[in-house]
Design a protein around this motif. Structure first.
Motif, PDB file in Angstrom:
ATOM      1  N   LYS A 130       0.832  -1.212   0.000  1.00 37.25           N
ATOM      2  CA  LYS A 130       0.000   0.000   0.000  1.00 37.25           C
ATOM      3  C   LYS A 130       0.865   1.261   0.000  1.00 37.25           C
ATOM      4  O   LYS A 130       0.469   2.287  -0.557  1.00 37.25           O
TER       5      LYS A 130
ATOM      6  N   GLY B 215       2.039   1.639  -3.539  1.00 39.48           N
ATOM      7  CA  GLY B 215       0.945   2.118  -4.385  1.00 39.48           C
ATOM      8  C   GLY B 215       0.460   3.508  -4.013  1.00 39.48           C
ATOM      9  O   GLY B 215      -0.469   4.029  -4.633  1.00 39.48           O
TER      10      GLY B 215
ATOM     11  N   ARG C 150      -0.451   4.908 -11.130  1.00 34.56           N
ATOM     12  CA  ARG C 150      -1.173   3.669 -10.803  1.00 34.56           C
ATOM     13  C   ARG C 150      -1.701   2.954 -12.043  1.00 34.56           C
ATOM     14  O   ARG C 150      -1.948   1.751 -12.001  1.00 34.56           O
TER      15      ARG C 150
ATOM     16  N   MET D   6       0.514   0.352 -12.804  1.00 35.86           N
ATOM     17  CA  MET D   6       0.669  -0.671 -11.771  1.00 35.86           C
ATOM     18  C   MET D   6      -0.605  -1.507 -11.714  1.00 35.86           C
ATOM     19  O   MET D   6      -1.693  -0.986 -11.880  1.00 35.86           O
TER      20      MET D   6
ATOM     21  N   MET E  96      -2.597  -4.445  -9.174  1.00 39.58           N
ATOM     22  CA  MET E  96      -2.470  -5.062  -7.860  1.00 39.58           C
ATOM     23  C   MET E  96      -3.506  -6.166  -7.707  1.00 39.58           C
ATOM     24  O   MET E  96      -4.676  -5.976  -8.037  1.00 39.58           O
TER      25      MET E  96
ATOM     26  N   PHE F 127      -5.266  -8.180  -4.913  1.00 39.77           N
ATOM     27  CA  PHE F 127      -5.485  -8.192  -3.473  1.00 39.77           C
ATOM     28  C   PHE F 127      -5.676  -9.627  -2.984  1.00 39.77           C
ATOM     29  O   PHE F 127      -6.098 -10.504  -3.737  1.00 39.77           O
TER      30      PHE F 127
ATOM     31  N   LEU G 115       1.610  -6.008  -8.341  1.00 36.89           N
ATOM     32  CA  LEU G 115       1.823  -6.284  -6.917  1.00 36.89           C
ATOM     33  C   LEU G 115       0.872  -7.407  -6.519  1.00 36.89           C
ATOM     34  O   LEU G 115      -0.338  -7.301  -6.748  1.00 36.89           O
TER      35      LEU G 115
ATOM     36  N   ASP H  80      -0.647  -9.507  -3.415  1.00 38.43           N
ATOM     37  CA  ASP H  80      -0.759  -9.541  -1.962  1.00 38.43           C
ATOM     38  C   ASP H  80      -1.225 -10.923  -1.521  1.00 38.43           C
ATOM     39  O   ASP H  80      -2.388 -11.294  -1.743  1.00 38.43           O
TER      40      ASP H  80
END
Lengths: 260, 280
Positions: free
Chosen positions: B60, B63, B92, B95, B97, B99, B175, B177
């Motif tokens: 986070k 980001g 962003r 990028m 992500m 989650f 990314l 997570d």
């Protein structure tokens, strides 16, 4: 020892004003997202359906029953003075000035406001809002602003529908069941209900209540603690705070509009 | 641009993410206390550590969703926390992500979820959007699930959809997570394979945050081990397995006792027992 209650009071005061500040900043951010919606009206239209159209049923049913009760109670009082022909005026003024905007705002908070809070709160709890941020999509513009606009626009329409249905509920009881003269019911209403003093003021009230109700609903959702308990508390707060705010504001607005 | 800077990492390679002196606290608790790390372009980098060490927090911070107390995070030459909102959102878009929960939009089906960032950020005609979405879904093996709602997906499928959505705009960095948490062996194998293959095929840079040692080590080119707010060890997975650090050995081999004690800090056991059952 004596400091403990003072400390607690101070802490609660700070938390209250901190939250109030956040709510106002949140409102500013929401309002900055509103102009962009002109380019994407579809977002608002979808929310008008879920916030407005889906609230219609409870508004129609409640409006009808409130109007019927007003008709019955009004008749019982007026008949003692031989003034039952004025029932139309009593029903219409009660609805247009007060009950229409206030009751529909309370119903709006219970049906649409709580749903908005729960929806946004759950989106936060399930990281959907975070996900949007990471996709470079601002949730304030994409999620909050369309719901805010839809709620703000829906409220006056719902209040108007509530009042209209309520008048017909009073008509059904007064004219249909209790035998009041049909012409007297409508003509007295037409003569005594003033467009600017009564109807416009009622519309202004419903805009104000709509603004406050939807602001509380979206803020509570966005500011929720992202757990199931947090969402549950936020939903409850939406209904309670909206009811208190609407009733308090109603007194202030009534004093401003009708107080001599 | 003022915020732009090009940096090289420890090996002289271009570091697409460079973290320097990162400090971050939640209340009184220090999550990061002077963390330095470099994420090399085109590689799969792992960030591992026990639960609660702030691995997700680090993503986070990278980001720009959280702001550090001190230190800098430079992504693709831009200091994330000095960017204006518009510039941050522009970064962003480069990028993606994924989650831990998938974070799929629950009112949209799989197709619309993957199409979401494309529709939000481009004016492509719907026919082209459809091609792009089907390509991304084909890449994660879920083209056939395009019409399903998120509630109809298994945990592994939801993460694959989230993966397809994360790569929808062809980002520079992805990314991840905790991509493997709670997955059955087949789903885990699929996710491991996808992270590596998508990284290589699409020329991405991947940052995988995880405490699943075997799976992460199998695909990572370089790994950082985090604990107590610091980088306690780093290197290629091969070198980490041979690390002289007791902490690294305990973490990588899953030993119940060691530098991370089995017992939560407490007074003498005998003293507690002799207190005659007094409630704490």
């Amino acid at each position: 020892m004596i400091l403990d209650p003072l400390q607690q009071l101070g802490r609660k005061g700070l938390a209250f004003f901190g939250r109030l500040g956040r709510a106002h900043l949140f409102l500013m951010q929401t309002l900055t997202g509103v102009p962009g919606l002109l380019l994407r009206p579809g977002l608002v239209i979808r929310q008008l359906y879920s916030v407005g159209v889906l609230t219609l049923l409870i508004i129609l049913v409640s409006g009808l029953f409130v109007g019927m009760v007003l008709g019955l109670q009004g008749y019982n009082t007026l008949v003692d003075f031989g003034a039952e022909e004025s029932l139309g005026v009593v029903v219409a003024l009660s609805l247009v000035r007060e009950l229409g905007p206030v009751v529909s705002a309370l119903l709006f908070a219970g049906r649409a406001g709580s749903a908005l809070t729960a929806e946004i709160g759950l989106m936060k709890a399930t990281e959907q809002l975070s996900g949007m941020e990471m996709m470079a999509v601002d949730p304030m513009r994409r999620i909050v602003a369309p719901r805010f606009v839809a709620g703000f626009l829906s409220m006056p329409l719902l209040a108007a529908i509530f009042s209209i249905v309520g008048v017909y509920g009073g008509y059904f009881v007064g004219v249909g069941l209790l035998g009041i003269d049909d012409g007297a019911f409508w003509s007295q209403m037409q003569a005594k209900v003033d467009l600017s003093d009564d109807v416009y003021n009622g519309v202004i009230k419903s805009f104000v209540f709509g603004f406050v109700a939807v602001w509380i609903a979206v803020f509570e959702g966005y500011d929720t603690v992202p757990t199931s308990e947090g969402v549950s508390r936020a939903t409850t707060r939406t209904v309670v705070h909206t009811a208190l705010a609407v009733l308090g504001l109603d007194f202030v607005l009534t004093a401003l509009m009708f107080g001599d | 641009m003022e915020n732009t800077m090009r940096e090289t990492d420890r090996n002289g390679q271009e570091a697409v993410v460079q973290v320097r002196g990162l400090c971050f606290a939640r209340g009184e608790r220090m999550i990061f206390d002077g963390v330095d790390l470099d994420i090399e372009r085109g590689k799969v980098s792992a960030i591992m550590g026990p639960s609660g060490t702030g691995k997700t927090t680090l993503l986070k911070l990278i980001g720009g969703q959280l702001r550090p107390e001190a230190g800098t995070i430079v992504v693709d030459g831009e200091n994330v926390h000095e960017l204006a909102t518009r510039e941050l959102y522009s970064l962003r878009q480069r990028m993606g992500m994924m989650f831990q929960s998938g974070a799929l939009l629950t009112d949209l089906d799989v197709y619309a979820n993957v199409a979401f960032p494309i529709r939000e950020h481009t004016d492509l005609p719907e026919s082209l959007v459809r091609h792009l979405v089907l390509m991304k879904l084909q890449a994660v093996g879920l083209r056939g699930a395009a019409g399903l709602m998120p509630s109809e997906l298994s945990g592994g499928m939801a993460r694959r959809v989230a993966m397809a959505r994360a790569i929808a705009l062809d980002p520079m960095i992805v990314l991840y997570d905790e991509p493997f948490t709670g997955q059955d062996p087949i789903s885990m194998g699929i996710l491991v394979k996808l992270i590596r293959e998508l990284n290589d095929a699409l020329g991405l840079t991947s940052i995988v945050v995880s405490h699943d040692v075997q799976e992460t080590a199998a695909i990572a080119d370089y790994a950082y081990l985090l604990s107590d707010g610091k980088v306690v060890d780093q290197g290629t997975p091969e070198t980490l397995w041979k690390s002289a650090s007791d902490w690294s050995q305990q973490f990588l081999n899953g030993e119940p006792d060691g530098p991370v004690a089995f017992h939560y800090p407490a007074g003498r056991f005998r003293d507690d027992l002799m207190q005659g059952g007094r409630a704490r």
